[in-house]
Design an enzyme around this catalytic site. Structure first.
Site, PDB file in Angstrom:
ATOM      1  N   GLU A  72      -8.949  95.305  49.810  1.00 35.90           N
ATOM      2  CA  GLU A  72     -10.375  95.084  50.067  1.00 35.90           C
ATOM      3  C   GLU A  72     -11.273  95.947  49.177  1.00 35.90           C
ATOM      4  O   GLU A  72     -12.259  95.466  48.623  1.00 35.90           O
ATOM      5  CB  GLU A  72     -10.695  95.297  51.540  1.00 35.90           C
ATOM      6  CG  GLU A  72     -10.026  94.273  52.470  1.00 35.90           C
ATOM      7  CD  GLU A  72     -10.306  92.819  52.117  1.00 35.90           C
ATOM      8  OE1 GLU A  72     -11.228  92.562  51.323  1.00 35.90           O
ATOM      9  OE2 GLU A  72      -9.584  91.932  52.624  1.00 35.90           O
ATOM     10  N   HIS A  95     -15.389  86.910  45.773  1.00 32.12           N
ATOM     11  CA  HIS A  95     -14.528  87.861  46.472  1.00 32.12           C
ATOM     12  C   HIS A  95     -13.208  87.197  46.883  1.00 32.12           C
ATOM     13  O   HIS A  95     -12.131  87.709  46.590  1.00 32.12           O
ATOM     14  CB  HIS A  95     -15.275  88.415  47.693  1.00 32.12           C
ATOM     15  CG  HIS A  95     -14.495  89.382  48.515  1.00 32.12           C
ATOM     16  ND1 HIS A  95     -14.626  90.740  48.361  1.00 32.12           N
ATOM     17  CD2 HIS A  95     -13.576  89.200  49.487  1.00 32.12           C
ATOM     18  CE1 HIS A  95     -13.809  91.348  49.213  1.00 32.12           C
ATOM     19  NE2 HIS A  95     -13.169  90.436  49.915  1.00 32.12           N
ATOM     20  N   GLU A  96     -13.311  86.065  47.542  1.00 31.91           N
ATOM     21  CA  GLU A  96     -12.092  85.407  48.015  1.00 31.91           C
ATOM     22  C   GLU A  96     -11.243  84.930  46.834  1.00 31.91           C
ATOM     23  O   GLU A  96     -10.028  85.024  46.867  1.00 31.91           O
ATOM     24  CB  GLU A  96     -12.424  84.227  48.942  1.00 31.91           C
ATOM     25  CG  GLU A  96     -13.320  84.565  50.133  1.00 31.91           C
ATOM     26  CD  GLU A  96     -12.912  85.798  50.917  1.00 31.91           C
ATOM     27  OE1 GLU A  96     -11.709  86.110  50.967  1.00 31.91           O
ATOM     28  OE2 GLU A  96     -13.803  86.469  51.481  1.00 31.91           O
ATOM     29  N   MET A 144     -11.970  83.828  54.252  1.00 32.66           N
ATOM     30  CA  MET A 144     -10.586  84.290  54.239  1.00 32.66           C
ATOM     31  C   MET A 144      -9.835  83.722  53.046  1.00 32.66           C
ATOM     32  O   MET A 144      -9.891  82.524  52.788  1.00 32.66           O
ATOM     33  CB  MET A 144      -9.924  83.873  55.567  1.00 32.66           C
ATOM     34  CG  MET A 144      -8.487  84.310  55.677  1.00 32.66           C
ATOM     35  SD  MET A 144      -8.339  86.130  55.644  1.00 32.66           S
ATOM     36  CE  MET A 144      -6.747  86.279  54.850  1.00 32.66           C
ATOM     37  N   GLU A 145      -9.128  84.623  52.371  1.00 32.58           N
ATOM     38  CA  GLU A 145      -8.519  84.325  51.076  1.00 32.58           C
ATOM     39  C   GLU A 145      -7.154  83.653  51.134  1.00 32.58           C
ATOM     40  O   GLU A 145      -6.359  83.803  50.201  1.00 32.58           O
ATOM     41  CB  GLU A 145      -8.382  85.634  50.297  1.00 32.58           C
ATOM     42  CG  GLU A 145      -7.330  86.634  50.840  1.00 32.58           C
ATOM     43  CD  GLU A 145      -7.876  87.725  51.757  1.00 32.58           C
ATOM     44  OE1 GLU A 145      -8.971  87.524  52.340  1.00 32.58           O
ATOM     45  OE2 GLU A 145      -7.207  88.766  51.895  1.00 32.58           O
ATOM     46  N   ASN A 146      -6.815  82.905  52.191  1.00 34.12           N
ATOM     47  CA  ASN A 146      -5.508  82.251  52.303  1.00 34.12           C
ATOM     48  C   ASN A 146      -5.117  81.619  50.966  1.00 34.12           C
ATOM     49  O   ASN A 146      -5.940  80.993  50.314  1.00 34.12           O
ATOM     50  CB  ASN A 146      -5.556  81.150  53.359  1.00 34.12           C
ATOM     51  CG  ASN A 146      -6.279  81.597  54.600  1.00 34.12           C
ATOM     52  OD1 ASN A 146      -5.866  82.535  55.250  1.00 34.12           O
ATOM     53  ND2 ASN A 146      -7.407  80.949  54.893  1.00 34.12           N
ATOM     54  N   GLY A 153     -16.676  86.586  57.204  1.00 34.43           N
ATOM     55  CA  GLY A 153     -17.341  85.859  56.131  1.00 34.43           C
ATOM     56  C   GLY A 153     -16.474  84.726  55.605  1.00 34.43           C
ATOM     57  O   GLY A 153     -16.906  83.575  55.532  1.00 34.43           O
ATOM     58  N   HIS A 157      -9.315  87.787  45.334  1.00 27.87           N
ATOM     59  CA  HIS A 157      -8.166  88.181  46.150  1.00 27.87           C
ATOM     60  C   HIS A 157      -6.872  87.511  45.683  1.00 27.87           C
ATOM     61  O   HIS A 157      -5.783  87.994  46.000  1.00 27.87           O
ATOM     62  CB  HIS A 157      -8.393  87.778  47.609  1.00 27.87           C
ATOM     63  CG  HIS A 157      -8.991  88.851  48.471  1.00 27.87           C
ATOM     64  ND1 HIS A 157      -8.552  90.156  48.467  1.00 27.87           N
ATOM     65  CD2 HIS A 157      -9.981  88.808  49.411  1.00 27.87           C
ATOM     66  CE1 HIS A 157      -9.247  90.868  49.354  1.00 27.87           C
ATOM     67  NE2 HIS A 157     -10.126  90.078  49.927  1.00 27.87           N
TER      68      HIS A 157
END
Ligand code: PHE
Ligand code: ZN
Length: 879
Positions: free
Chosen positions: A326, A303-304, A269-271, A267, A307
């Protein structure tokens, strides 16, 4: 290259890293064919390391080593060892400076892990073990360091150069090249590294944090998508505000960037400071995205963003701890969507997802604990168990220790472990500390797989006025875990009187209340109530779905109808209807005969609900829906899936045919609701209209078909257009072909909307499914290298097209296995997901099961990726 048949990794063998990395500099000479990376790092022996003279492990996967120096010199004889996992450096001093030059090939990277090309741009995906495909590094989440990244590339092809943190320098170079330097002041593990080089348009906004700092928000998309960014930016700002207000968490960098990428395995990515998103979870306009898409975008953005604290500032010690970030982050995004958008129905949607997908996972060959204790391929543990069940564990902890204590615990957790890599045990220990409770037994939820069954019974003593609730629990065995211990299960209950009002009373001499959380912490337990204000007519069990269990309460149809009519808990009300419908299906399948009395009672209750002027439209729409086949299959040890689907559809038709007029009368008018408003009320009205229309078609109401056509033609939004298409998609009627052909023409060059067309065609029960499948796979808009396209076609085909996927001659299984084989050569991670429906061979009738198993055996005999092999071997081991 890495080993296709690896040894499993065990949690019990965890060792702290031998070296710490004090800082890292990465210089990228970027080009699609070959990118050269210069990696400079200062390493120092870790005082916590087990072995004093241990070598330094630098993981590398498919990376070419050009040169390596230690403190400026070539490594001495025997110092450098190359093996299947990368490099080992022996005999290093206490501290050293390494410089490594290496190469990788983005354009050839179809696995979409590491550095790869998408739509002419370059981007990265490093979680969990992608960084080792970019350069040699101690690529494990407990090695944190600060990054300084220099990107150099052709200016015309890659005008935008991004990496984590703040841009500290940029400039022009000879030969049409340019560069940018980025610094991230927050130490991070390598899985949070990201870079992007591309030709992208930027949509900007700002956010002022609670302490008054201004943060630049930047959303990067391909230029032709610039008009589909408003919703994502608005969602981001809502999420940032929510995290401050609900959790006291403030953003830490000066810029927050999101880049939309067409080719993406997951979906998003929380970089750190530079999220990469599947374009599907960014781009939206009312003409292209449905309300459900809008909600999904909002929740993935949140969500991201969440994080940044639960995952980035406090990260995981090792990948067994994946649910630490998560589960907690899913819990946080669920709270956000509940509070900001969907209210009571969000919980129902989440429970539906859990039941239709996580419960089957937990009952099948791939079952594993929320915190697994071993794995062969970590990519295969980004599961519903780790994410969704993990979130349920957090929710239960809050229920057990109370909302305020839980919130205090979170504050302690974030503060104490800021900048560290920790474990789920650390998290639970904080909650134990702030609540003063012993949570040892609760931790079994993390280590035991399988969904507990809870039995519930009541007894009333007329002479003493005492009311007793008896609860019991049992968890069936799962692979590798024969014997299960009891877990701590919070069962939230209330009792309703004959008028549907909550009864007051005392639990075991406690204070007077009208709702209780019963803690079932042993195999069996009874709870005594007295001084009840009335005689209970119905018990409302597991309110708000207070625990991820299967409840067996044996309530009569009358009791369930009472709950359906009156309960003030949305979940419990919905659940009453679901239980009734499940019972009717079960009767049909097990006894091979409908239960006309039961069905008449259900119909009566649904009719009453349709007359209820007070019920929220969105809740009504949700309650009227029959449980999905995926979930119904769990009622049986094994079942013929084609028959199950047919029985479900037949029940739907029997229940709703006599109610067709009421369904029509309850439909909100298209003109009143198709207004583009993204409010809970407007979305609820649209959900209701679409649901009612679909039910009318399913019930055989001929007059609904022209209305579907009219809705499609008049629709101003994708929600109403898709509502029309969904309603008619299983109907073998020429109207279906007309509308779908129009839809295809209209959106043929819009990939994300075309995916909806693919999904409709692939899911349709109308005869000719294999021809349609072939047509879609040959479609000019289809590409095997794009995970969204592949999933859009094959996902719905397997999940919703029982008639074809489970065709008795095994054709569906055979085709899918062929596609999996083909895809595995390009993208192992996606192939390993795609194969999963075939792993459920024990849950279908033996003849079909044998065919599924044979396809798995066939794949297992081929040269396949480690991702795919891991899944298939676990599925076949379950014999
Ligand atoms: N960590 C990502 C998330 O939960 C998911 C992800 C995992 C993305 C692995 C890519 C690869 O938001
Ligand atoms: Zn996540």
């Amino acid at each position: 290259m890495r080993d296709a048949n690896p040894q499993p990794v065990y949690l019990s063998e965890y060792q702290p890293p031998a070296f710490e990395v004090e800082n890292l500099e990465l210089d990228f000479d970027l080009a699609a064919a070959t990118t050269e990376v210069t990696t400079r790092m200062a390493v120092r022996r870790n005082p916590q390391a087990a072995e004093p003279g241990a070598p330094l492990r630098l993981y590398g996967d498919g990376v070419e080593l050009v040169s390596l120096t230690v403190d400026g010199a070539e490594p001495g004889e025997g110092m450098l060892e190359e093996d299947a996992d990368g490099l080992l450096l022996h005999g290093l001093p206490e501290a050293a400076r390494l410089e490594i030059v290496s190469r990788c090939h983005p354009e050839q990277n179809t696995a979409l892990e590491g550095l790869y090309a998408s739509s002419g741009n370059l981007c990265t995906q490093c979680e969990p073990e992608g960084f080792r495909r970019i350069t040699f590094f101690p690529d494990r989440p407990d090695v944190l360091t600060t990054y300084r990244v220099r990107l150099e590339a052709d200016r015309a092809q890659y005008p935008v150069l991004l990496a984590n943190g703040n841009r500290v320098e940029a400039g022009e170079l000879d030969g049409g090249r340019h560069y940018a330097v980025w610094e991230d002041p927050f130490p991070k593990p390598s899985y949070l590294f990201a870079l992007v080089a591309g030709d992208l348009a930027c949509q900007r906004d700002t956010f002022t944090t609670m302490s008054g700092r201004e943060v630049a928000l930047e959303l990067y998309v391909e230029a032709h998508n610039a008009d589909r960014c408003d919703h994502a930016l608005a969602s981001l700002k809502r999420a940032m505000r929510y995290d401050e207000e609900a959790f006291g968490r403030e953003y830490d960098l000066d810029v927050y960037m999101i880049v939309a990428v067409d080719d993406f395995n997951m979906g998003a990515m929380e970089n750190k400071g530079l999220n990469l998103f599947n374009a599907k979870f960014v781009l939206a306009s009312p003409d292209t995205a449905t309300d459900d898409d809008f909600v999904a975008i909002e929740s993935v953005i949140a969500h991201e963003y969440f994080h940044n604290w639960s995952g980035n500032r406090v990260t995981c010690r090792d990948w067994f701890q994946l649910s630490l970030k998560e589960g907690l982050t899913v819990f946080r995004d669920q709270e956000f969507t509940t509070d900001c958008t969907l209210f009571g129905v969000k919980r129902i949607d989440d429970v539906s997802l859990l039941r239709a997908h996580q419960f089957p996972e937990d009952a099948g060959p791939l079952a594993h604990p929320v915190r697994p204790d071993h794995y062969a391929e970590i990519n295969n543990f980004y599961t519903l168990t780790v994410y969704e069940k993990g979130a349920e564990l957090i929710r239960m902890l809050r229920t057990l220790i109370g909302g305020e204590t839980f919130r205090r615990g979170l504050d302690v957790y974030f503060e104490r472990f800021d900048g560290q890599a920790v474990t789920t045990d650390d998290f639970v220990a904080v909650m134990a500390e702030v609540s003063g409770r012993d949570l040892t037994a609760f931790k079994r939820w993390y280590t035991q797989a399988g969904t507990p069954h809870v039995t519930a019974a009541t007894a009333q003593d007329g002479s003493t006025g005492e009311f007793r609730i008896s609860l019991g629990q049992y968890t069936p065995p799962t692979p590798g875990q024969e014997h299960k211990e009891p877990v701590v299960i919070p069962v939230r209950v209330a009792m309703l009187d004959a008028d549907g009002r909550r009864i007051r009373g005392r639990l075991e001499g406690g204070p007077e209340q009208d709702e209780w959380v019963l803690e079932l912490d042993r195999s069996e337990r009874s709870f005594h109530f007295d001084e009840l204000s009335a005689t209970p007519q119905a018990v409302s069990w597991l309110r708000g779905f207070s625990a991820p269990v299967i409840l067996e309460a044996n309530q009569s149809a009358t009791t369930l109808a009472h709950l359906l009519a009156h309960d003030d808990d949305a979940f419990s009300r919905w659940e009453a209807a679901q239980t009734l419908m499940r019972r009717a299906i079960r009767a049909r399948i097990e006894d091979d005969a409908a239960d006309p009395v039961l069905e008449a009672e259900i119909q009566h209750a649904l009719a009453a609900l349709l007359e209820d002027p007070a019920i929220e439209p969105v809740l009504l729409a949700t309650i009227l829906q029959l449980p999905p086949p995926r979930e119904l299959a769990e009622l049986f040890d094994c079942v013929d899936p084609v028959r199950l689907r047919a029985e479900r559809d037949a029940l739907e038709a029997r229940l709703y045919a006599p109610l067709a007029d009421r369904l029509r009368d309850r439909q909100p008018k298209l003109d009143d609701i198709d207004n583009g408003a993204f409010t809970a009320d407007a979305m609820g009205q649209r959900r209701l209209r679409n649901r009612l229309l679909a039910l009318r078609v399913a019930a055989g109401d001929e007059s609904a078909v022209p209305e579907v056509l009219e809705q499609y033609r008049k629709a101003r939004s994708q929600t109403m257009r898709m509502g029309a298409l969904n309603a008619i998609n299983d109907l073998n009627h020429e109207a279906r072909g007309l509308l779908l052909a129009d839809f295809e023409r209209r959106y043929h060059d819009d990939p994300l909307v075309l995916d909806k067309y693919f999904g409709l065609q692939a899911a349709s029960q109308v005869p000719g499914g294999f021809d349609r499948l072939e047509y879609l796979l040959q479609h000019p808009g289809f590409r095997w290298s794009n995970p969204n396209r592949v999933r859009a076609v094959l996902g719905p085909f397997m999940a919703r097209n029982e008639r074809h996927f489970h065709q008795a001659d095994g054709e569906g299984y055979h085709r899918i296995a062929g596609f999996v084989e083909k895809l595995d050569r390009m993208n192992p991670q996606t192939a390993a997901r795609l194969v999963q429906p075939l792993t459920r061979w024990r849950k279908v009738d033996p003849a079909r099961g044998e065919q599924m198993r044979a396809e798995l055996e066939r794949l297992a005999a081929l040269e396949i990726s480690r991702d795919l092999r891991d899944v298939i071997e676990r599925a076949l081991a379950d014999a």
